[in-house]
Design an enzyme around this catalytic site. Structure first.
Site, PDB file in Angstrom:
ATOM      1  N   LYS A   9      26.801  34.453   1.675  1.00 48.16           N
ATOM      2  CA  LYS A   9      26.673  33.455   2.733  1.00 48.16           C
ATOM      3  C   LYS A   9      28.050  32.992   3.223  1.00 48.16           C
ATOM      4  O   LYS A   9      29.071  33.283   2.576  1.00 48.16           O
ATOM      5  CB  LYS A   9      25.849  32.271   2.194  1.00 48.16           C
ATOM      6  N   TYR A  49      14.941  33.039   8.052  1.00 44.89           N
ATOM      7  CA  TYR A  49      14.390  32.051   7.107  1.00 44.89           C
ATOM      8  C   TYR A  49      13.071  31.457   7.597  1.00 44.89           C
ATOM      9  O   TYR A  49      12.731  30.334   7.241  1.00 44.89           O
ATOM     10  CB  TYR A  49      15.414  30.946   6.867  1.00 44.89           C
ATOM     11  N   PHE A  57      14.863  21.134   4.964  1.00 49.09           N
ATOM     12  CA  PHE A  57      16.214  21.687   5.008  1.00 49.09           C
ATOM     13  C   PHE A  57      16.368  22.856   6.002  1.00 49.09           C
ATOM     14  O   PHE A  57      17.441  23.442   6.100  1.00 49.09           O
ATOM     15  CB  PHE A  57      16.666  22.114   3.599  1.00 49.09           C
ATOM     16  N   ARG A  85      18.295  38.235  -8.630  1.00 48.55           N
ATOM     17  CA  ARG A  85      17.985  36.797  -8.758  1.00 48.55           C
ATOM     18  C   ARG A  85      18.599  36.219 -10.036  1.00 48.55           C
ATOM     19  O   ARG A  85      19.083  35.093 -10.055  1.00 48.55           O
ATOM     20  CB  ARG A  85      16.477  36.574  -8.774  1.00 48.55           C
ATOM     21  N   THR A  91      18.575  28.208  -7.531  1.00 47.56           N
ATOM     22  CA  THR A  91      18.954  27.750  -6.188  1.00 47.56           C
ATOM     23  C   THR A  91      19.994  26.631  -6.235  1.00 47.56           C
ATOM     24  O   THR A  91      20.989  26.674  -5.505  1.00 47.56           O
ATOM     25  CB  THR A  91      17.692  27.253  -5.435  1.00 47.56           C
ATOM     26  N   ARG A 102      25.947  31.352  -8.799  1.00 47.94           N
ATOM     27  CA  ARG A 102      25.788  29.998  -8.260  1.00 47.94           C
ATOM     28  C   ARG A 102      26.375  28.950  -9.203  1.00 47.94           C
ATOM     29  O   ARG A 102      26.953  27.967  -8.754  1.00 47.94           O
ATOM     30  CB  ARG A 102      24.313  29.747  -7.958  1.00 47.94           C
ATOM     31  N   ASN A 112      25.252  27.646  -1.730  1.00 51.39           N
ATOM     32  CA  ASN A 112      25.115  28.293  -3.044  1.00 51.39           C
ATOM     33  C   ASN A 112      25.502  29.776  -3.012  1.00 51.39           C
ATOM     34  O   ASN A 112      25.031  30.575  -3.795  1.00 51.39           O
ATOM     35  CB  ASN A 112      23.700  28.079  -3.584  1.00 51.39           C
ATOM     36  N   HIS A 115      22.424  34.995  -1.313  1.00 48.36           N
ATOM     37  CA  HIS A 115      20.978  35.112  -1.121  1.00 48.36           C
ATOM     38  C   HIS A 115      20.485  36.380  -1.803  1.00 48.36           C
ATOM     39  O   HIS A 115      21.182  37.385  -1.830  1.00 48.36           O
ATOM     40  CB  HIS A 115      20.639  35.202   0.382  1.00 48.36           C
ATOM     41  N   GLU A 126      13.095  41.371   4.846  1.00 51.57           N
ATOM     42  CA  GLU A 126      14.519  41.057   4.976  1.00 51.57           C
ATOM     43  C   GLU A 126      15.398  42.300   5.155  1.00 51.57           C
ATOM     44  O   GLU A 126      16.397  42.251   5.870  1.00 51.57           O
ATOM     45  CB  GLU A 126      14.975  40.268   3.742  1.00 51.57           C
TER      46      GLU A 126
HETATM   47  N1  UDP Z   1      18.075  25.122   0.328  1.00 51.67           N
HETATM   48  C1  UDP Z   1      18.495  23.856   0.690  1.00 51.67           C
HETATM   49  N2  UDP Z   1      17.828  22.762   0.158  1.00 51.67           N
HETATM   50  C2  UDP Z   1      16.778  22.883  -0.704  1.00 51.67           C
HETATM   51  C3  UDP Z   1      16.347  24.191  -1.043  1.00 51.67           C
HETATM   52  C4  UDP Z   1      17.025  25.283  -0.514  1.00 51.67           C
HETATM   53  O1  UDP Z   1      19.428  23.694   1.465  1.00 51.67           O
HETATM   54  O2  UDP Z   1      16.227  21.875  -1.153  1.00 51.67           O
HETATM   55  C5  UDP Z   1      18.760  26.295   0.913  1.00 51.67           C
HETATM   56  C6  UDP Z   1      19.619  27.066  -0.097  1.00 51.67           C
HETATM   57  O3  UDP Z   1      20.763  27.562   0.584  1.00 51.67           O
HETATM   58  C7  UDP Z   1      18.679  28.172  -0.520  1.00 51.67           C
HETATM   59  C8  UDP Z   1      17.958  28.489   0.791  1.00 51.67           C
HETATM   60  O4  UDP Z   1      17.780  27.201   1.395  1.00 51.67           O
HETATM   61  O5  UDP Z   1      19.390  29.275  -1.035  1.00 51.67           O
HETATM   62  C9  UDP Z   1      16.616  29.151   0.657  1.00 51.67           C
HETATM   63  O6  UDP Z   1      15.813  28.381  -0.224  1.00 51.67           O
HETATM   64  P1  UDP Z   1      14.952  29.093  -1.367  1.00 51.67           P
HETATM   65  O7  UDP Z   1      14.049  28.046  -1.923  1.00 51.67           O
HETATM   66  O8  UDP Z   1      14.343  30.325  -0.828  1.00 51.67           O
HETATM   67  O9  UDP Z   1      16.057  29.406  -2.487  1.00 51.67           O
HETATM   68  P2  UDP Z   1      16.673  30.815  -2.976  1.00 51.67           P
HETATM   69  O10 UDP Z   1      15.586  31.851  -2.870  1.00 51.67           O
HETATM   70  O11 UDP Z   1      17.849  31.119  -2.087  1.00 51.67           O
HETATM   71  O12 UDP Z   1      17.101  30.553  -4.386  1.00 51.67           O
HETATM   72 MG    MG Z   2      14.414  32.350  -1.248  1.00 54.05          MG
END
Ligand code: UDP
Ligand code: MG
Length: 137
Positions: A9, A49, A57, A85, A91, A102, A112, A115, A126
């Site tokens: 990112k 997204y 968010f 992952r 996250t 992260r 973070n 992705h 994706e």
């Molecule tokens: N995110 C955020 N606030 C939240 C949860 C997620 O800003 O409360 C952002 C963060 O950058 C995250 C992305 O949104 O990586 C996508 O969220 P997801 O729940 O899919 O998390 P990921 O799969 O990236 O761990």
């Molecule tokens: Mg996700």
């Protein structure tokens, strides 16, 4: 064999972490089979997204993703989706296991660094979002 989409990112690119992210994937026996740097527009980030369109968010996240260049890649290997992952960590960097990307580099739950697709279904949305089949080795 599985394929997953990963993104360094804008915060990861700014912090000079492209190499580190790729290194961690490669060290874990995953292969990079497609790779490019680009800048996504706000609109493209909203499309990428789309699953989060109703989240509080969504606006902030999609602005963040479009604020600077990103590196997108297709990562391949045995159990590539859960492996990526695991290497990424939770996250929220505060909850991420020690030694994950992260935990080591993330600033907060939004910024973070990285992705990774969370399922076969999301990977199959994706990967073609960024790459044509001709671009994947
Ligand atoms: N995110 C955020 N606030 C939240 C949860 C997620 O800003 O409360 C952002 C963060 O950058 C995250 C992305 O949104 O990586 C996508 O969220 P997801 O729940 O899919 O998390 P990921 O799969 O990236 O761990
Ligand atoms: Mg996700």
């Amino acid at each position: 064999m599985e394929q997953t989409l990963s993104i360094v990112k804008p915060d990861g690119v700014k912090k000079n972490l492209i190499g580190d992210v790729i290194r961690r994937f490669e060290k874990n026996n995953l292969r990079i089979v497609a790779l490019k740097m680009l800048r996504v527009s706000k609109k493209e980030a909203m499309g990428f997204y789309i699953v989060h369109k109703d989240k509080t968010f969504y606006d902030s996240l999609t602005s963040f993703l479009s604020e600077g260049p990103v590196v997108v890649m297709v990562v391949e290997g045995d159990r590539a989706i859960p492996k990526v992952r695991e290497i990424m960590g939770a996250t929220n960097p505060k909850d991420a296991a020690p030694g994950t990307i992260r935990a080591d580099f993330g600033s907060d739950i939004e910024h973070n660094i990285v992705h990774g697709s969370d399922s076969i279904e999301s990977a199959s949305y994706e990967i073609p979002f960024f790459f044509s089949t001709l671009e994947i080795q």
